[in-house]
Design a protein around this motif. Structure first.
Motif, PDB file in Angstrom:
ATOM      1  N   VAL A  83       0.791  -1.226   0.000  1.00 48.35           N
ATOM      2  CA  VAL A  83       0.000   0.000   0.000  1.00 48.35           C
ATOM      3  C   VAL A  83       0.823   1.277   0.000  1.00 48.35           C
ATOM      4  O   VAL A  83       0.278   2.377  -0.006  1.00 48.35           O
ATOM      5  CB  VAL A  83      -0.960   0.031   1.219  1.00 48.35           C
ATOM      6  N   HIS A  84       2.156   1.146  -0.002  1.00 45.82           N
ATOM      7  CA  HIS A  84       3.003   2.326   0.153  1.00 45.82           C
ATOM      8  C   HIS A  84       3.642   2.779  -1.160  1.00 45.82           C
ATOM      9  O   HIS A  84       4.546   3.608  -1.168  1.00 45.82           O
ATOM     10  CB  HIS A  84       4.079   2.044   1.199  1.00 45.82           C
ATOM     11  N   GLY A  85       3.196   2.234  -2.282  1.00 44.11           N
ATOM     12  CA  GLY A  85       3.712   2.664  -3.575  1.00 44.11           C
ATOM     13  C   GLY A  85       5.056   2.071  -3.944  1.00 44.11           C
ATOM     14  O   GLY A  85       5.793   2.657  -4.759  1.00 44.11           O
ATOM     15  N   ALA A  86       5.423   0.918  -3.375  1.00 45.99           N
ATOM     16  CA  ALA A  86       6.683   0.264  -3.748  1.00 45.99           C
ATOM     17  C   ALA A  86       6.636  -0.146  -5.217  1.00 45.99           C
ATOM     18  O   ALA A  86       5.586  -0.491  -5.757  1.00 45.99           O
ATOM     19  CB  ALA A  86       6.922  -0.965  -2.870  1.00 45.99           C
ATOM     20  N   THR A  87       7.770  -0.127  -5.884  1.00 46.42           N
ATOM     21  CA  THR A  87       7.839  -0.481  -7.297  1.00 46.42           C
ATOM     22  C   THR A  87       7.715  -1.993  -7.476  1.00 46.42           C
ATOM     23  O   THR A  87       7.767  -2.770  -6.511  1.00 46.42           O
ATOM     24  CB  THR A  87       9.157  -0.014  -7.921  1.00 46.42           C
ATOM     25  N   GLN A  88       7.596  -2.381  -8.738  1.00 51.23           N
ATOM     26  CA  GLN A  88       7.540  -3.811  -9.052  1.00 51.23           C
ATOM     27  C   GLN A  88       8.824  -4.509  -8.590  1.00 51.23           C
ATOM     28  O   GLN A  88       8.772  -5.603  -8.022  1.00 51.23           O
ATOM     29  CB  GLN A  88       7.346  -4.000 -10.559  1.00 51.23           C
ATOM     30  N   THR A  89       9.969  -3.863  -8.811  1.00 48.39           N
ATOM     31  CA  THR A  89      11.252  -4.436  -8.405  1.00 48.39           C
ATOM     32  C   THR A  89      11.349  -4.547  -6.891  1.00 48.39           C
ATOM     33  O   THR A  89      11.771  -5.577  -6.347  1.00 48.39           O
ATOM     34  CB  THR A  89      12.414  -3.583  -8.933  1.00 48.39           C
ATOM     35  N   GLU A  90      10.944  -3.482  -6.183  1.00 55.42           N
ATOM     36  CA  GLU A  90      10.997  -3.485  -4.727  1.00 55.42           C
ATOM     37  C   GLU A  90      10.064  -4.542  -4.131  1.00 55.42           C
ATOM     38  O   GLU A  90      10.430  -5.259  -3.189  1.00 55.42           O
ATOM     39  CB  GLU A  90      10.633  -2.102  -4.187  1.00 55.42           C
ATOM     40  N   THR A  91       8.869  -4.655  -4.704  1.00 51.86           N
ATOM     41  CA  THR A  91       7.925  -5.657  -4.204  1.00 51.86           C
ATOM     42  C   THR A  91       8.414  -7.060  -4.525  1.00 51.86           C
ATOM     43  O   THR A  91       8.264  -7.992  -3.720  1.00 51.86           O
ATOM     44  CB  THR A  91       6.530  -5.436  -4.810  1.00 51.86           C
ATOM     45  N   GLY A  92       9.039  -7.208  -5.703  1.00 52.05           N
ATOM     46  CA  GLY A  92       9.594  -8.506  -6.071  1.00 52.05           C
ATOM     47  C   GLY A  92      10.719  -8.923  -5.144  1.00 52.05           C
ATOM     48  O   GLY A  92      10.833 -10.097  -4.764  1.00 52.05           O
ATOM     49  N   SER A  93      11.575  -7.968  -4.758  1.00 53.87           N
ATOM     50  CA  SER A  93      12.665  -8.252  -3.832  1.00 53.87           C
ATOM     51  C   SER A  93      12.116  -8.639  -2.465  1.00 53.87           C
ATOM     52  O   SER A  93      12.615  -9.568  -1.816  1.00 53.87           O
ATOM     53  CB  SER A  93      13.562  -7.015  -3.708  1.00 53.87           C
ATOM     54  N   PHE A  94      11.046  -7.958  -2.039  1.00 53.58           N
ATOM     55  CA  PHE A  94      10.387  -8.285  -0.779  1.00 53.58           C
ATOM     56  C   PHE A  94       9.813  -9.703  -0.830  1.00 53.58           C
ATOM     57  O   PHE A  94       9.948 -10.470   0.134  1.00 53.58           O
ATOM     58  CB  PHE A  94       9.275  -7.272  -0.524  1.00 53.58           C
ATOM     59  N   ALA A  95       9.207 -10.052  -1.961  1.00 50.12           N
ATOM     60  CA  ALA A  95       8.645 -11.392  -2.126  1.00 50.12           C
ATOM     61  C   ALA A  95       9.722 -12.455  -2.037  1.00 50.12           C
ATOM     62  O   ALA A  95       9.534 -13.520  -1.439  1.00 50.12           O
ATOM     63  CB  ALA A  95       7.906 -11.487  -3.458  1.00 50.12           C
ATOM     64  N   SER A  96      10.872 -12.163  -2.630  1.00 49.11           N
ATOM     65  CA  SER A  96      11.983 -13.113  -2.616  1.00 49.11           C
ATOM     66  C   SER A  96      12.561 -13.283  -1.217  1.00 49.11           C
ATOM     67  O   SER A  96      12.885 -14.405  -0.790  1.00 49.11           O
ATOM     68  CB  SER A  96      13.076 -12.637  -3.577  1.00 49.11           C
ATOM     69  N   ASP A  97      12.650 -12.170  -0.467  1.00 45.49           N
ATOM     70  CA  ASP A  97      13.252 -12.213   0.862  1.00 45.49           C
ATOM     71  C   ASP A  97      12.337 -12.826   1.916  1.00 45.49           C
ATOM     72  O   ASP A  97      12.797 -13.523   2.824  1.00 45.49           O
ATOM     73  CB  ASP A  97      13.637 -10.802   1.308  1.00 45.49           C
ATOM     74  N   TYR A  98      11.030 -12.556   1.785  1.00 51.53           N
ATOM     75  CA  TYR A  98      10.135 -12.965   2.861  1.00 51.53           C
ATOM     76  C   TYR A  98       9.047 -13.946   2.423  1.00 51.53           C
ATOM     77  O   TYR A  98       8.559 -14.724   3.244  1.00 51.53           O
ATOM     78  CB  TYR A  98       9.468 -11.722   3.478  1.00 51.53           C
TER      79      TYR A  98
END
Length: 602
Positions: A257-272
């Motif tokens: 909900v905070h406007g993270a980019t596709q890359t940032e959200t993808g990195s979050f998905a990979s990490d967590y």
């Protein structure tokens, strides 16, 4: 003669109690007959018009509240499921006081499934004024939602109450002045199996479209959070590492909900998330579809905020069953999935449609780390991303008119407990050369309002004043003429001994009027020459002329320079002139005053 009159009165006193019982008449003392009903006409979501003036012999129950208030929702639920709401001599009318649209109020009413309750909508100012007219009758100062008004069959207001009420409590109040006839439940009363799912479409990190509409027979779990929130990280990690994550009983969606980019959200998905969930983002508009969906589900759950993540459970029949705030364990989430999966399969109701907050709505308090608190209201607010106890929202950057931003926390702390709505409807009602009058809409539960001014040089907000909740206006004085300003207002209340502020607001850009132009005018042959000194802050000048006191002023020219010659005038004619300075700021024009000078043309 006197003896006969006395005997007659004595007989009447003896017989009257029996006549009252026989006739079914409930006679009250004069002081117990209520006060005159002011009566208003409201618009229902079905397009009909309904009057608060009661129908003869019918009791009218008015419920003033907001669709986002959990206590209002609880009270309406109690009424809709009561054994008496279908009584033949009763009307129940709900009035939304938050200015929501017809569609929003209709959807809200549909969730109760009770045809005996009329749901009305309108502008916030009108509905609030109607409500205040009733609270003033009984001197009610408590600002707790909902406000309940009881009107008898003679169109007299009998009582005005605030706060949550059970069905038994309301019935007891009604029976103080009337008996409900032909008591029966309402028709179409919901069975407790949740609220209708509004349905939204998100974009996943792999580019596919993801609908929040549940798949038949499968529970959907939506986690609204941010990639920088510690509680969100912990909850996502718990789910991803759980032994049941590969089960087909549930679909797990993370919505950033905070406007993270596709890359940032993808990195979050990979990490967590380890690829075990569906991860969605919206970097085009941080306050776009995901943000709007989050607030839609919070309202369904009767919440006005809380701690990230927000977890929404939707059963296999596409009903929203529950909305939770704050960190959740994998075991707790699995227990909810099993409960609602079973309920979807056998048709039994689950445990409810949301965890109600306190009045105005509140989520569970945070206890630290980097879990931010979302802004509430009209899409303007920046979730906090750091600091103890969740920290406060980050300051907004200076930008276009209507930009968002959160003033600093010099006046109080915003913990993870988001319990007060944002101020809305901020306007500059009037301007002079050295002042601006601000007005805004009331915030439920507010005890005071803080007024802020933005210092563009220091790039900081400064609190300049505070006013009590009874005042919805403030005049900022000692300003500079012809100057642009930015102001903001935040609501404040005290909860558990701590000062809590609304998280964000929509800022307002405005300007003061330029100073009056002091000019000279010299008549020439069929012309007049006007000259003046430059006015500080002025963008330009309007030149006006008229040939008689009864004629309208005519704008001759708009100029940037400090002189003007009016030509092609008639010899011997008297002409009056005005020169007004104007300032254009953020797309709006502010015009100063002018003296008037009259000359006779040669």
């Amino acid at each position: 003669m006197k003896k006969r009159i006395f005997s007659g009165l004595l007989l009447l006193l003896l017989v009257f109690p029996f006549l009252r019982g026989y006739l079914g008449v409930d006679v009250l003392a004069a002081e117990d007959t209520g006060v005159a009903n002011p009566s208003y006409t409201l618009t229902c979501v079905d397009g009909t018009r309904v009057s608060t003036k009661t129908e003869e012999g019918k009791v009218t129950l008015l419920i003033f509240g907001t669709t986002s208030c959990s206590i209002t929702k609880n009270t309406l639920t109690n009424i809709s499921k009561s054994s008496w709401v279908g009584s033949s001599n009763l009307r129940v009318i709900f009035e939304d006081c938050a200015g929501n649209t017809l569609e929003d109020v209709k959807a809200y009413g549909d969730n109760f499934g009770c045809k005996e309750i009329s749901f009305c909508y309108g502008s916030q100012s009108i509905m609030m004024n109607v409500m205040y007219s009733y609270t003033k009758l009984f001197g009610v100062s408590d600002k707790s939602w909902p406000v309940t008004v009881l009107i008898d069959g003679n169109n007299r207001v009998r009582n005005v109450m605030t706060g949550t009420k059970t069905a038994d409590e309301l019935k007891a109040e009604i029976q103080k002045f009337a008996m409900l006839e032909n008591e029966m439940p309402g028709t179409g009363v919901g069975d407790g199996t949740g609220d209708a799912n509004p349905g939204y479409t998100f974009t996943s990190i792999d580019g596919s479209s993801i609908s929040t509409t549940a798949n038949t027979g499968q529970v959907s779990v939506i986690l609204f959070g941010t990639t920088v929130c510690g509680y969100t990280k912990g909850t996502v990690r718990e789910i991803a590492q759980s032994p049941w994550i590969d089960s087909t009983d549930a679909r797990i969606i993370f919505a950033e909900v905070h406007g993270a980019t596709q890359t940032e959200t993808g990195s979050f998905a990979s990490d967590y998330g380890h690829g075990k969930m569906i991860f969605c983002y919206d970097d085009i508009d941080p306050y776009g579809n995901i943000y709007k969906a989050m607030w839609a589900y919070l309202r369904i759950g009767g919440l006005n905020g809380g701690t990230y993540p927000f977890t929404v459970f939707i059963d296999g029949n596409n009903k929203v069953r529950e909305v939770l705030t704050g960190p959740q364990t994998a075991e707790d989430i699995k227990a909810k999935i099993d409960e609602y999966a079973k309920a979807s399969a056998d048709g039994t109701p689950g445990s409810g449609s949301g965890t109600p907050g306190t009045e105005g709505g509140s989520g569970a308090p945070g206890t630290g780390d980097d879990s931010g608190t979302p802004g509430t209201g009209d899409g303007a607010g920046t979730p906090g991303t750091g600091g103890s106890n969740g920290g406060s929202g980050t300051p907004g950057t200076d930008g276009s008119n209507g930009g968002s931003g959160t003033p600093g926390t010099d006046t109080g702390s915003n913990s993870d407990e988001a319990v007060i709505l944002n101020v809305s409807g901020l306007k500059a009602a009037s301007q002079t050369t050295n002042s601006v009058k601000l007005t805004w809409k009331e915030v439920s539960g507010a005890e005071k309002y803080y007024i802020y001014q933005y210092n563009s040089s220091a790039k900081k907000w400064k609190k300049i004043a505070s006013v009590p909740s009874s005042e919805l206006t403030y005049t900022v004085k000692k300003l500079k003429a012809g100057t642009g300003y930015r102001f903001g207002v935040k609501a404040c209340r005290t909860q558990s001994g701590k000062q809590v502020l609304s998280d964000s607001y929509v800022s307002l850009y405005t300007a003061t009027k330029p100073a009056a132009v002091k000019f000279s005018v010299k008549a020439g042959k069929k012309k007049a020459t006007l000259k003046w000194s430059k006015v500080s802050g002025a963008t330009g000048y309007y030149i006006y002329c008229r040939t008689s006191t009864k004629a309208a002023w005519k704008k001759l020219k708009t100029v940037k320079k400090t002189s003007y010659s009016a030509t092609k005038l008639k010899s011997g004619q008297s002409c009056s002139f005005m020169v007004k300075a104007y300032k254009t700021y953020k797309g709006k024009t502010y015009v100063g005053s002018s003296q008037t000078k009259k000359v006779k043309i040669k």
